[in-house]
Structures are given as structure tokens and as C-alpha cells.
Design an enzyme around this catalytic site. Structure first.
Site, PDB file in Angstrom:
ATOM      1  N   LYS A 189     -12.965   1.802  -2.630  1.00  0.00           N
ATOM      2  CA  LYS A 189     -13.588   1.365  -1.756  1.00  0.00           C
ATOM      3  C   LYS A 189     -15.506   2.406  -2.116  1.00  0.00           C
ATOM      4  O   LYS A 189     -16.223   1.478  -2.322  1.00  0.00           O
ATOM      5  CB  LYS A 189     -13.147   2.489  -0.154  1.00  0.00           C
ATOM      6  CG  LYS A 189     -12.053   1.673   0.349  1.00  0.00           C
ATOM      7  CD  LYS A 189     -12.381   2.008   2.039  1.00  0.00           C
ATOM      8  CE  LYS A 189     -11.299   1.198   3.021  1.00  0.00           C
ATOM      9  NZ  LYS A 189     -10.183   1.842   4.033  1.00  0.00           N
ATOM     10  N   GLU A 197       0.783  -1.203  -0.149  1.00  0.00           N
ATOM     11  CA  GLU A 197       0.021   0.091  -0.094  1.00  0.00           C
ATOM     12  C   GLU A 197       1.345   1.120   0.276  1.00  0.00           C
ATOM     13  O   GLU A 197       0.648   2.221  -0.444  1.00  0.00           O
ATOM     14  CB  GLU A 197      -1.261   0.106   1.062  1.00  0.00           C
ATOM     15  CG  GLU A 197      -2.480   0.433   1.056  1.00  0.00           C
ATOM     16  CD  GLU A 197      -3.139   0.280   2.269  1.00  0.00           C
ATOM     17  OE1 GLU A 197      -2.624  -0.085   3.441  1.00  0.00           O
ATOM     18  OE2 GLU A 197      -4.498   0.439   1.775  1.00  0.00           O
ATOM     19  N   HIS A 216       9.065 -26.365  -0.178  1.00  0.00           N
ATOM     20  CA  HIS A 216       8.756 -27.969  -0.962  1.00  0.00           C
ATOM     21  C   HIS A 216       7.618 -28.155  -2.489  1.00  0.00           C
ATOM     22  O   HIS A 216       7.134 -28.257  -2.474  1.00  0.00           O
ATOM     23  CB  HIS A 216       7.927 -29.483   0.327  1.00  0.00           C
ATOM     24  CG  HIS A 216       8.658 -29.746   0.653  1.00  0.00           C
ATOM     25  ND1 HIS A 216      10.083 -30.617   0.968  1.00  0.00           N
ATOM     26  CD2 HIS A 216       9.850 -28.830   2.432  1.00  0.00           C
ATOM     27  CE1 HIS A 216      10.935 -30.701   2.000  1.00  0.00           C
ATOM     28  NE2 HIS A 216      10.662 -30.161   2.540  1.00  0.00           N
TER      29      HIS A 216
HETATM   30  O1  PA5 Z   1      -3.547   1.810   5.718  1.00  0.00           O
HETATM   31  C1  PA5 Z   1      -4.662   1.685   5.722  1.00  0.00           C
HETATM   32  O2  PA5 Z   1      -4.839   3.335   5.273  1.00  0.00           O
HETATM   33  C2  PA5 Z   1      -5.814   0.801   5.215  1.00  0.00           C
HETATM   34  O3  PA5 Z   1      -5.412   0.073   5.171  1.00  0.00           O
HETATM   35  C3  PA5 Z   1      -6.952   1.002   6.247  1.00  0.00           C
HETATM   36  O4  PA5 Z   1      -6.158   0.588   7.317  1.00  0.00           O
HETATM   37  C4  PA5 Z   1      -8.142   0.201   6.539  1.00  0.00           C
HETATM   38  O5  PA5 Z   1      -8.478   0.300   4.814  1.00  0.00           O
HETATM   39  C5  PA5 Z   1      -9.595  -0.195   7.182  1.00  0.00           C
HETATM   40  O6  PA5 Z   1      -9.409   1.643   7.101  1.00  0.00           O
HETATM   41  P1  PA5 Z   1     -10.462   2.302   8.519  1.00  0.00           P
HETATM   42  O7  PA5 Z   1      -9.218   1.918   9.158  1.00  0.00           O
HETATM   43  O8  PA5 Z   1     -10.804   3.360   8.341  1.00  0.00           O
HETATM   44  O9  PA5 Z   1     -11.556   1.359   8.668  1.00  0.00           O
END
Ligand code: PA5
Length: 409
Positions: free
Chosen positions: A398, A271, A292
Site C-alpha cells: 500500500k 493474510e 473436469h
Molecule cells: O484484512 C485486512 O486487514 C485487509 O485486507 C484490509 O481489510 C484491506 O486492506 C482494506 O483495508 P481498510 O479497511 O483499512 O481500507
């Protein structure tokens, strides 16, 4: 630095690594400047909030008194740090069971959780920075309804803790109106860098992890003089691998307790770096199991990857095999032989291999590792000229998912 980073098998020269130093140093300076957005995690280990730590430990004690099971509802950065640490680290014997929800849309998964909720004294911890992530909303509303069937509305509210943004989002509003116990995810720390904020620390404390030692580890790493010498070399090497056409970083573990750390790393690296057509695709393997299967591909398949091995050097427990051809050897003797044998074989195949050695698998050294990986990842992303702290792709999916759900109605 107590972590030992060995890049001698990366097929890079000292000159190539040294040439990357000025840019890496200036990226590190920017992270520490306090002026870059979403870098609150960089200096946080130096300004440990003792009052907050006490509040978290008290909340963990309260949960352990009222419940035998804590269901943590979160996804992505809001649960992975906790889940990975809970899988990896030793626990005190006052710990209770911690399970996770909000990570899928599977009815059977939630039916099984609700069955457990009805069998055991249960508390819920909902973690969402934005408060509007659908996986979390769905799991929370389902499990909260089950809690109300079991405990009634008033007691259910006493068994819910939320960890969310200070002001915005529906979870904050609900927290205020229902009077839930609550903690904040700091404004300047994003989900995937939040393992050492309340989002990670509260579930870890409930699971019996020494969170103070974890934070001390992060602090030791933050102030380590090694950043001025070879601390940034892993970040530089990763950038050089990308420039040499490597597409994949295969992160490998020789201890199954670290498998979920691999999931955390995939989120952190994927990310932070995967944008603008750039980035290394992070993959993980668990050895010796995967030797393996994927061991064959690594050695003789398409060479589009390099390897990063995360190894633990010392173990308190070394069980001996009491009979048979391996009599007298411990499991760790065999693990070390696997490590050295694979390294030799992969060197012969010309695969670049980075090694990160953790002295022991305890909270202190794990805290060092987390801070090191977060910092290295942010520096590599900056060297790749992408923003380590945004996630436009995730936000896009999203939004599309919300739209698709509206179309279903
Ligand atoms: O690292 C990030 O920003 C994302 O992986 C969020 O943690 C994830 O999408 C969950 O979002 P939120 O904490 O707003 O529910």
C-alpha cells in the site's frame, strides 16, 4: 459442535494429532485471555451488543426504504465477509440488490455501476478501517460525485453510511463533517476477522440475511465443548501438513453458493499465515466444475498440496431429474456420488483430505463455520509461530502504491 470435522483421511495418526494438543490448547487460551492484541472477535459472540444489533437492523430498514440498490465500497476484509455471506445464504423477500465497488481500478466496471446508480434508487455504504485505501477512496469519490449529480449534496449525504475506525482516518473526519450515518469497526478487530462486526453485518442485513441467527451460530461455536476434544485438530493437522512439505491447501466446495466463501478463506488464511517465509498457500476449487480441469492435476500431478472439502450435508430442495438415464435421481444424489467417488479416488492416490461438514446452508450454521474457520486459522498461525493479526506485506505494497502514484504526478 454441529460442524462435523473428519480428519480420518488426512494420513495422520491419532498420536500425531494428540501430540499437537498442548500447543494448540495454549494458543486457544491466549486467544481467549483478552490480553492478546486484535482478538476482540474471539469473545464478541458471548457479549452480543443487542443495542448495536437493533441500530444495524434499523439502518438496514432505512436503506431498504430509500433505495433499490446498495453499493458497498470496501476491499479485503472490509467487504469479503459480506460478499461471501450474501452469495451463500437464503434471503428474505424484503431484500434489495447489493453490489460491490472498491475492488479494482477498472473504468468500465465503475461506468456500469454508475449507469445502474442513475437507473435505480441508490445508497452507498463505505467500509474502510484505515480510511485511506486507494481502491476505496477512488470508488467512493467517483460514485459520490455521481450521486450528487442525481440527488444533490444534501440528499446524497442522507444516502451514505460509513463503517470505519472510531477516531482515526480521513473517512471518520469526513463522516463527522458531512453528518453521515456511521458505524465503527472495533479497534481490536482487524479487517479479515470483521465479518461479524458492522462491516459484514450491515450489508448482510440489507441483503436480507438473518444476522441474528448468524451471530447465534458463532456463539454456539465459541462455547462448544468440542474445542476441548477434537475442535483444534484441523488447526493441528494444517500445521503438520506444512511440516511434511505440503505447500498448498486446496479448499474445495460442492455447492457453487460457497465459491465466494473460498475468496474469504483465501484472504483469512493467506493474510494471517503467509509471513516469515511460512504458511500454506490457500487455493480454492468449485466442484463438480473443476473436476473436469484441475481434477486431473489433483489426482496425478505434483503432490505439493492437501485438500480440505467443505460440504453441506442436508438440503431443503432436492430437484429430481424427470427423464432420461438419470430419471428419478436428484441433483444432490449426483453431488453426493461425486463427493464419495472423488474421495475414494483421491484416497487411492494418497492425497490427504480433511472434511468439514456443514449441516445446512443457513445463517445459523454459516455463523458456526465462520467462527470455526477464524479460530482454526488463528491457532494454526500461532502454531507456525507467526502473528495471525498483522499484515506487514499488505501495508508495504500500500505504501509503495502511494509512492508510485506520487511519482506519476
Ligand atoms: O484484512 C485486512 O486487514 C485487509 O485486507 C484490509 O481489510 C484491506 O486492506 C482494506 O483495508 P481498510 O479497511 O483499512 O481500507
Amino acid at each position: 459442535m454441529e460442524l462435523n470435522i473428519n480428519l480420518e483421511n488426512m494420513r495422520l495418526t491419532a498420536e500425531e494429532l494428540a501430540a499437537g494438543k498442548p500447543d494448540a490448547s495454549s494458543a486457544l487460551d491466549r486467544l481467549w485471555s483478552g490480553r492478546e492484541p486484535m482478538t476482540g472477535w474471539v469473545q464478541a459472540p458471548l457479549h452480543r451488543d443487542e443495542a448495536l444489533l437493533e441500530e444495524l437492523l434499523n439502518a438496514a430498514d432505512l436503506i431498504k426504504e430509500q433505495a433499490e440498490l446498495l453499493i458497498v465500497i470496501g476491499v479485503g476484509g472490509s467487504y469479503m465477509g459480506a460478499k461471501a455471506a450474501i452469495e451463500a445464504l437464503p434471503k428474505t423477500d424484503t431484500a434489495i440488490d447489493v453490489k460491490f465497488a472498491g475492488i479494482n481500478f477498472c473504468s468500465e466496471y465503475h461506468r456500469q455501476l454508475s449507469e445502474e446508480l442513475h437507473k435505480k434508487e441508490t445508497a452507498l455504504c463505505v467500509i474502510s478501517k484505515s480510511g485511506n485505501t486507494l481502491e476505496i477512496r477512488a470508488a467512493f469519490d467517483f460514485l459520490k460525485a455521481e450521486m450528487i449529480k442525481k440527488y444533490g449534496a444534501e440528499e446524497t449525504a442522507e444516502r451514505i453510511v460509513t463503517i470505519t475506525d472510531r477516531e482515526t482516518g480521513s473517512l471518520r473526519a469526513e463522516t463527522e463533517s458531512e453528518g453521515y450515518l456511521s458505524f465503527e469497526v472495533p479497534d481490536d478487530i482487524g479487517g479479515r476477522y470483521s465479518a461479524m462486526t458492522p462491516a459484514g453485518l450491515l450489508p448482510m442485513a440489507v441483503a436480507g440475511i438473518d444476522i441474528r441467527a448468524l451471530l447465534e451460530g458463532a456463539e454456539a461455536m465459541a462455547v462448544s465443548p468440542a474445542w476441548d476434544t477434537n475442535g483444534m485438530d484441523y488447526a493441528i493437522a494444517r500445521k503438520l501438513m506444512m511440516e511434511r512439505g505440503k505447500k498448498i491447501e486446496v479448499v474445495e466446495f460442492y455447492d457453487p453458493r460457497l465459491n465466494y466463501l473460498g475468496e474469504w478463506i483465501k484472504q483469512l488464511y493467506g493474510e494471517s499465515e503467509g509471513k516469515e517465509g511460512k504458511g500454506l498457500f490457500p487455493a480454492t476449487l468449485s466442484f463438480s466444475r473443476d473436476l473436469h480441469s484441475m481434477g486431473q492435476f489433483l489426482q496425478q500431478g505434483s503432490q505439493i498440496f492437501f485438500e480440505t472439502v467443505i460440504a453441506v450435508d442436508e438440503y431443503d430442495l432436492e430437484l429430481e431429474i424427470p427423464q432420461g438415464p438419470l430419471k428419478g435421481k436428484t441433483f444432490e444424489d449426483l453431488n453426493r456420488a461425486a463427493f464419495h467417488g472423488v474421495l475414494e479416488a483421491h484416497k487411492k492416490s494418497g492425497i490427504p483430505v480433511a472434511e468439514i461438514h456443514l449441516l445446512r446452508l443457513d445463517a445459523l450454521h454459516y455463523g458456526q463455520l465462520l467462527y470455526f474457520l477464524e479460530t482454526s486459522c488463528a491457532v494454526t498461525a500461532m502454531l507456525m509461530d507467526v502473528d495471525p493479526f498483522d499484515q506487514p506485506g499488505v501495508e508495504d505494497y500500500k505504501r509503495e502504491m502511494h509512492r508510485a502514484l506520487e511519482r506519476e504526478d
